[in-house]
Write a protein that holds these residues in place. Structure first.
Motif, mmCIF file in Angstrom:
data_model
loop_
_atom_site.group_PDB
_atom_site.id
_atom_site.type_symbol
_atom_site.label_atom_id
_atom_site.label_comp_id
_atom_site.label_asym_id
_atom_site.label_seq_id
_atom_site.Cartn_x
_atom_site.Cartn_y
_atom_site.Cartn_z
ATOM 1 N N ASN A 1 16.676 4.444 -8.788
ATOM 2 C CA ASN A 1 15.828 4.790 -7.608
ATOM 3 C C ASN A 1 15.752 3.824 -6.460
ATOM 4 O OD1 ASN A 1 14.972 3.067 -9.814
ATOM 5 N ND2 ASN A 1 12.774 3.213 -9.007
ATOM 6 N N PHE A 2 17.014 4.083 -6.018
ATOM 7 C CA PHE A 2 17.056 3.184 -4.655
ATOM 8 C C PHE A 2 16.371 3.762 -3.561
ATOM 9 C CE2 PHE A 2 20.550 6.334 -4.756
ATOM 10 C CZ PHE A 2 20.487 6.729 -3.345
ATOM 11 N N ARG A 3 15.688 4.945 -3.468
ATOM 12 C CA ARG A 3 14.713 5.095 -2.385
ATOM 13 C C ARG A 3 13.381 4.812 -2.476
ATOM 14 N NH1 ARG A 3 17.549 9.699 -4.237
ATOM 15 N NH2 ARG A 3 19.295 10.320 -2.671
ATOM 16 N N VAL A 4 12.935 4.407 -1.328
ATOM 17 C CA VAL A 4 11.268 3.648 -1.331
ATOM 18 C C VAL A 4 10.454 4.988 -1.293
ATOM 19 C CG1 VAL A 4 9.753 2.494 -0.086
ATOM 20 C CG2 VAL A 4 11.907 1.452 -0.303
ATOM 21 N N GLU A 5 9.719 4.793 -2.223
ATOM 22 C CA GLU A 5 8.502 6.112 -2.234
ATOM 23 C C GLU A 5 8.084 6.428 -0.780
ATOM 24 O OE1 GLU A 5 5.967 5.059 -4.949
ATOM 25 O OE2 GLU A 5 7.035 5.938 -6.677
ATOM 26 N N PRO A 6 8.108 7.469 -0.259
ATOM 27 C CA PRO A 6 7.471 7.814 1.029
ATOM 28 C C PRO A 6 6.048 7.987 0.905
ATOM 29 C CG PRO A 6 8.191 9.929 0.044
ATOM 30 C CD PRO A 6 8.586 8.717 -0.982
ATOM 31 N N PRO A 7 5.363 7.783 2.096
ATOM 32 C CA PRO A 7 3.604 7.750 2.154
ATOM 33 C C PRO A 7 3.106 9.376 1.539
ATOM 34 C CG PRO A 7 4.469 7.689 4.314
ATOM 35 C CD PRO A 7 5.781 7.408 3.571
ATOM 36 N N SER A 8 2.220 9.187 0.925
ATOM 37 C CA SER A 8 1.684 10.682 0.457
ATOM 38 C C SER A 8 0.379 10.241 0.103
ATOM 39 C CB SER A 8 2.789 11.038 -0.617
ATOM 40 O OG SER A 8 2.585 10.359 -1.750
ATOM 41 N N LEU A 9 -0.293 11.501 -0.632
ATOM 42 C CA LEU A 9 -1.481 11.280 -1.212
ATOM 43 C C LEU A 9 -1.169 11.358 -2.895
ATOM 44 C CD1 LEU A 9 -3.732 14.302 0.202
ATOM 45 C CD2 LEU A 9 -3.592 11.923 1.127
ATOM 46 N N PHE A 10 -1.957 10.271 -3.426
ATOM 47 C CA PHE A 10 -1.656 9.851 -4.937
ATOM 48 C C PHE A 10 -2.363 11.022 -5.792
ATOM 49 C CE2 PHE A 10 -3.572 8.031 -8.799
ATOM 50 C CZ PHE A 10 -2.289 7.587 -9.379
ATOM 51 N N ARG A 11 -1.543 11.541 -6.608
ATOM 52 C CA ARG A 11 -2.132 12.621 -7.334
ATOM 53 C C ARG A 11 -2.436 12.099 -8.973
ATOM 54 N NH1 ARG A 11 1.537 17.982 -5.753
ATOM 55 N NH2 ARG A 11 1.920 17.362 -3.715
ATOM 56 N N GLY A 12 -1.816 11.394 -9.407
ATOM 57 C CA GLY A 12 -2.078 10.807 -10.634
ATOM 58 C C GLY A 12 -1.965 11.809 -11.976
ATOM 59 N N GLY B 1 -5.996 11.423 -4.754
ATOM 60 C CA GLY B 1 -6.389 11.981 -3.341
ATOM 61 C C GLY B 1 -6.290 10.771 -2.764
ATOM 62 N N HIS B 2 -6.255 9.261 -2.943
ATOM 63 C CA HIS B 2 -6.367 8.377 -1.946
ATOM 64 C C HIS B 2 -4.832 8.484 -1.297
ATOM 65 C CE1 HIS B 2 -9.853 6.140 -2.638
ATOM 66 N NE2 HIS B 2 -9.785 6.041 -3.989
ATOM 67 N N VAL B 3 -4.830 7.597 -0.425
ATOM 68 C CA VAL B 3 -3.856 7.697 0.621
ATOM 69 C C VAL B 3 -2.585 6.605 -0.205
ATOM 70 C CG1 VAL B 3 -2.715 7.339 2.896
ATOM 71 C CG2 VAL B 3 -4.677 8.470 2.760
ATOM 72 N N LYS B 4 -1.163 6.836 -0.464
ATOM 73 C CA LYS B 4 -0.290 5.941 -0.850
ATOM 74 C C LYS B 4 0.280 5.363 0.678
ATOM 75 C CE LYS B 4 2.525 6.961 -3.954
ATOM 76 N NZ LYS B 4 3.396 8.043 -4.740
ATOM 77 N N THR B 5 -0.043 4.470 1.104
ATOM 78 C CA THR B 5 0.486 4.078 2.254
ATOM 79 C C THR B 5 2.135 3.640 2.506
ATOM 80 O OG1 THR B 5 -0.020 1.475 1.728
ATOM 81 C CG2 THR B 5 -1.513 2.913 2.951
ATOM 82 N N ARG B 6 2.583 3.803 3.563
ATOM 83 C CA ARG B 6 3.950 3.409 3.675
ATOM 84 C C ARG B 6 4.375 2.241 3.535
ATOM 85 N NH1 ARG B 6 7.876 6.306 6.793
ATOM 86 N NH2 ARG B 6 6.263 7.713 7.594
ATOM 87 N N VAL B 7 5.265 1.791 2.725
ATOM 88 C CA VAL B 7 6.186 0.490 2.060
ATOM 89 C C VAL B 7 6.758 -0.025 3.255
ATOM 90 C CG1 VAL B 7 7.325 -0.766 0.564
ATOM 91 C CG2 VAL B 7 5.875 1.228 -0.128
ATOM 92 N N GLN B 8 6.555 -1.240 3.599
ATOM 93 C CA GLN B 8 7.329 -1.806 4.712
ATOM 94 C C GLN B 8 8.218 -2.887 4.051
ATOM 95 O OE1 GLN B 8 6.954 -0.997 7.854
ATOM 96 N NE2 GLN B 8 5.350 0.042 7.522
ATOM 97 N N PRO B 9 9.410 -3.374 4.659
ATOM 98 C CA PRO B 9 10.218 -4.401 4.333
ATOM 99 C C PRO B 9 9.556 -5.577 3.853
ATOM 100 C CG PRO B 9 11.144 -3.333 6.055
ATOM 101 C CD PRO B 9 9.922 -2.793 5.885
ATOM 102 N N GLU B 10 8.537 -5.996 4.552
ATOM 103 C CA GLU B 10 7.558 -7.161 4.112
ATOM 104 C C GLU B 10 7.127 -7.303 3.015
ATOM 105 O OE1 GLU B 10 8.811 -7.274 8.633
ATOM 106 O OE2 GLU B 10 7.891 -5.827 7.130
ATOM 107 N N GLN B 11 7.017 -6.120 2.309
ATOM 108 C CA GLN B 11 6.345 -5.973 0.891
ATOM 109 C C GLN B 11 7.527 -6.080 -0.191
ATOM 110 O OE1 GLN B 11 4.111 -2.294 2.907
ATOM 111 N NE2 GLN B 11 3.159 -2.823 0.787
ATOM 112 N N ILE B 12 8.742 -6.123 0.040
ATOM 113 C CA ILE B 12 9.804 -5.495 -0.857
ATOM 114 C C ILE B 12 10.424 -6.979 -1.096
ATOM 115 C CG2 ILE B 12 11.825 -4.678 -1.061
ATOM 116 C CD1 ILE B 12 10.970 -2.298 0.282
ATOM 117 N N THR B 13 10.463 -7.451 -2.416
ATOM 118 C CA THR B 13 11.286 -8.624 -2.709
ATOM 119 C C THR B 13 12.577 -8.302 -3.305
ATOM 120 O OG1 THR B 13 9.120 -9.647 -3.393
ATOM 121 C CG2 THR B 13 11.357 -10.691 -4.588
#
Length: 849
Positions: free
Chosen positions: A363-374, A382-394
């Motif tokens: 899974n080399f693709r970073v998850e896109p922002p969306s609404l969490f379904r669970g 229903g909460h918002v899954k925010t966009r992942v930025q490079p500054e968050q990635i190790t």
């Protein structure tokens, strides 16, 4: 021991005696007096209006923290596992709490990826190459001859990755490229290896290689190209807006994107009509609107968005739905071209070099922002899954490797060189605080070894299971409460495939397992019936009414004794970590999770041994699915009946009905050729089925006419696309009209048949014998489709994929395939065949679990 020994006082963990428990006598009734034997389940007997779902895809795990019902703990106390077992004899309120160890984020079934809010886990604890329940080196399982053979083979392989480009060793670099297909560092792009090297890799049978899999160091050299980020948000057209109280409003692009998350999924009523989903979404939506400057009407006046019910997302939905429809209707050639372009752009991310071997990345693709379904009744849906930025990635790479460059203007959070980890990149998502990992693909050596070791660990349990069962049967009457609870918990986990359960935080779904069962989760019906009713992993409801050992029934009655009430834990002197520590006294690496894998595979193995699969391929596949279903029910792998199930079943029924209509037409054509056949074969043979009435026949004929029309049009379009691709001119519309003349003739023929009640013989040189042969083929098709329809109906509430992929040893499926001559493609998709290549190539039909 006498029959009254169960009434003796139980010794409390602190050494004091418990009051004598109430008598648990069976009033003279044995477990076999009109009841099922202990261990027999009548699962699903009382489930109504369930709204749960279990998917075949990767299972999301949730964070872990303290259970609500546990007593508060002094934070200054140590959280380490006690060195001695003396602490097990202490009341829970006086014992030190132990943290739950992180296990394999890819394969572990019971432990979440990360503790919510706690520090980043060590990569070694989440490594898929060496899961926490796999302490046994692979070489114990493999023959000495294999070891010698493959060590010799490996000595000839010199594949390496060129780590540096220095002027003084250019010649050696070129030699390595020619001999091993090494990849040039350059701009950080991974180039394809030579065909010779790839052919050599195809022959590498790691499952026969005893040199792999032991030790904690997972790799020596590692180089990859990072991750693929989702595309940036494209604002909606100016005429597409959210309406609030009937007024179109303008939003900042960030807020508009979130509105689009909700608006684009209005057809997913299961989510958007869920009050919890609506509440969580609207709370986040309002916060984002506030942070981005608010909403304005067409005049620039500020609009206060306060009530969810006044929000109208229909325009947004129509826009995105039209986009989806347009994408679906793209010509096949254009779809193929778009896919080829995407694959070309992502090619450099699809592979990495791991110890000199080319390995596919998962899974080399970073998850896109969306609404969490669970899943299930998740409180954060229903909460918002925010966009992942490079500054968050190790990023995790080798020390000498080129670090993959982040997007322009950005930096990575951190770059690590963790040789104990098998992840390439990771980041923390904002909903549950879980860590997401980029791992190798399922068909990679490392991932395959993890699966292999998991199922070998389950097989190893065969050698210890009799001893474990003998001990827990004995300890069901132990004087120490903690020992009696351990024995009862192991009994339930072994007999009914319960998960062990983990501690939950206040903001997580209230899910439980065996060790965390609450007072209200268990109901007792004398003499020996226990009813379980609770939300298990992923908020999937577990309901089961089972017959248990009389002593287990007595113990549960004691564990629920007053002053316990709703909310209190049944096993108040037991934790998952303590239970797993107890199990490891029997077998290295044994955890409660291994019991589920063992029982699933052992059950499937027994079913296959007694199976006599005969008939067509479809009938054999159904026999396999029937066995798989029993395992899925054992493991509580349920799913909600899909919204389209009834429609799909109706379509299958109509198709079968249509085949019977074709049979009747063929019989009428036989009479057209030889009218005296009615006397020879009898009038009953030529009678039309009662449900094929005239009204249905007319509707079906109209369907056949439309179906034929669409086939001709699609064939015409496809032929034109091919001509354009070959540089030829497109055919004119007149050619299509000419082809459609066949449809007009069909329509006239049906009208004539309906008036006369007769069917003229069709085809070239029709004979009675040819028509009878066609009827025989139709009979076979009807039988096949009927079997498929029944199989689909039987599986509507059971998720077969989860048990088949994660719990049943894949070698058992291979054994079935070879034993009954059913193509393995009937059970494993292409991706699964790659994932389980080791299983497909390593056993024959005589292999036993």
């Amino acid at each position: 021991m006498s029959s009254s020994e169960d009434d003796v006082p139980l010794v409390r963990a602190n050494g004091r005696a418990n009051p004598t428990p109430p008598s648990a006598k069976s009033n003279g009734q044995s477990s076999t007096n009109g009841e099922l034997d202990p261990g027999v389940s009548v699962r699903f007997g009382a489930v109504q209006n369930e709204d749960v779902k279990m998917e075949d895809a990767d299972e999301d795990a949730h964070g872990v923290s303290k259970r609500k019902s546990r007593a508060s703990i002094d934070q200054k106390k140590s959280y380490a596992e006690p060195d001695s077992s003396d602490e097990d004899d202490q009341p829970l309120s006086k014992r030190r709490r132990t943290s739950v160890k992180h296990e394999d984020p890819e394969t572990d079934d019971d432990v979440p990826l990360a503790l919510n809010g706690r520090k980043l886990p060590k990569a070694s604890e989440t490594a898929i190459g060496e899961s926490s329940d796999s302490d046994m080196p692979i070489e114990r399982k493999l023959s000495a001859s294999c070891k010698e053979r493959h060590q010799a083979g490996r000595s000839q392989k010199t594949s390496q990755w060129c780590q540096k480009e220095q002027a003084d060793d250019k010649s050696s670099v070129k030699k390595m490229k020619a001999d091993t297909g090494a990849l040039k560092k350059g701009r950080g792009k991974v180039k394809a290896e030579s065909a010779e090297a790839e052919d050599e890799e195809d022959e590498y049978r790691w499952w026969d290689d005893p040199a792999k899999g032991d030790g904690t160091k997972k790799w020596t050299t590692l180089e990859h190209n990072g991750v693929v980020f989702p595309p940036p948000y494209e604002p909606l057209p100016k005429n597409v807006k959210l309406k609030y109280d009937g007024v179109p409003v303008t939003l900042h692009p960030d807020a508009e994107e979130v509105a689009g998350f909700f608006g684009s999924m209005l057809n997913s009523t299961h989510n958007v009509e869920n009050p919890v989903f609506q509440k969580n979404f609207f709370r986040d939506f309002k916060d984002i609107i506030k942070k981005t400057g608010g909403a304005k009407d067409s005049q620039g006046n500020k609009v206060e968005i306060k009530e969810f019910t006044k929000c109208d997302f229909k325009t947004i939905f129509e826009f995105y739905d039209a986009q989806r429809e347009e994408k679906r209707n793209l010509p096949a050639a254009e779809k193929k071209a778009l896919k080829a372009k995407r694959d070309e752009d992502e090619a450099i991310y699809q592979y990495c070099m791991w110890d000199g071997r080319k390995q596919k990345v998962g899974n080399f693709r970073v998850e896109p922002p969306s609404l969490f379904r669970g899943r299930g009744e998740h409180p954060k849906t229903g909460h918002v899954k925010t966009r992942v930025q490079p500054e968050q990635i190790t990023i995790n790479v080798g020390k000498e490797a080129t670090v993959p460059p982040p997007p322009p203007g950005h930096n990575w959070k951190e770059v690590k060189h963790d040789q104990e980890g098998t992840w390439l990149a990771m980041w923390q998502e904002n909903i549950n605080g879980n860590y997401k990992y980029v791992m190798l693909a399922a068909n990679s050596d490392v991932k395959g070894q993890s699966d292999f070791k998991k199922f070998e660990k389950a097989r190893e349990l065969k050698e210890y299971i009799d001893k474990i069962r003998k001990d827990y049967q004995k300890n069901l009457k132990n004087d120490l409460m903690v020992e009696r609870q351990k024995a009862t918990a192991v009994y339930l986990i072994d007999q009914f495939a319960l998960r062990a359960g983990n501690e939950k935080g206040e903001d997580e779904a209230e899910t439980v397992g065996c060790c965390s069962l609450k007072y209200e989760n268990i109901s007792l019906k004398p003499p020996c019936t226990v009813v379980f009713d609770f939300l298990g992993k992923d908020s999937i409801r577990f309901y089961d009414e089972v017959q248990v050992d009389p002593q287990v029934f007595k113990n549960l009655k004691i564990f629920k004794k007053a002053p316990k009430k709703n909310g209190d834990e049944v096993f108040d002197r037991l934790t998952t970590s303590a239970l797993n520590k107890h199990l490891q006294n029997y077998m290295p690496g044994l955890t409660a999770k291994v019991f589920r894998t063992y029982n699933a595979s052992f059950t499937m193995s027994n079913l296959l041994q007694g199976m006599k699969a005969t008939g067509t391929i479809i009938e054999k596949v159904k026999a396999y699915n029937d066995a798989n279903r029993k395992v899925a029910i054992l493991c509580n792998h349920k799913r909600t009946v899909t919204a389209g199930h009834a429609n799909a079943m109706e379509k299958m029924s109509e198709r079968i009905k249509g085949l019977r209509y074709q049979k009747w037409r063929l019989k009428m054509q036989m009479l057209d050729l030889e009218p005296n056949l009615k006397k020879k074969k009898g009038a009953a043979f030529f009678e039309r089925d009662e449900d094929l009435d005239k009204e249905w026949i007319k509707e079906h004929q109209a369907f056949l006419v439309e179906e034929q029309t669409q086939k001709i049009k699609k064939k015409f379009e496809k032929d034109n696309e091919k001509r354009v691709a070959d540089g030829e001119k497109e055919m004119k519309v007149s050619e299509l009209n000419e082809r459609l003349e066949v449809v007009g003739e069909m329509k006239k023929k049906f009208e004539k048949e309906n008036k006369s009640g007769k069917v003229e013989a069709e085809g070239r040189g029709p004979t009675v014998e040819k028509l009878e042969a066609q009827i025989t083929k139709l009979d076979q098709r009807v039988d096949t489709m009927s079997v498929q329809a029944q199989d689909k109906e039987d599986n509507k509430e059971v998720a077969l994929g989860t048990s088949k992929i994660n719990y049943i040893d894949p070698r058992l499926t291979v054994v079935f395939s070879k034993k009954f001559n059913v193509p393995i493609e009937r059970f494993f998709s292409k991706a699964l065949r790659e994932k389980f290549e080791w299983a497909i190539k390593s056993v024959d039909e005589d292999w036993e679990f």
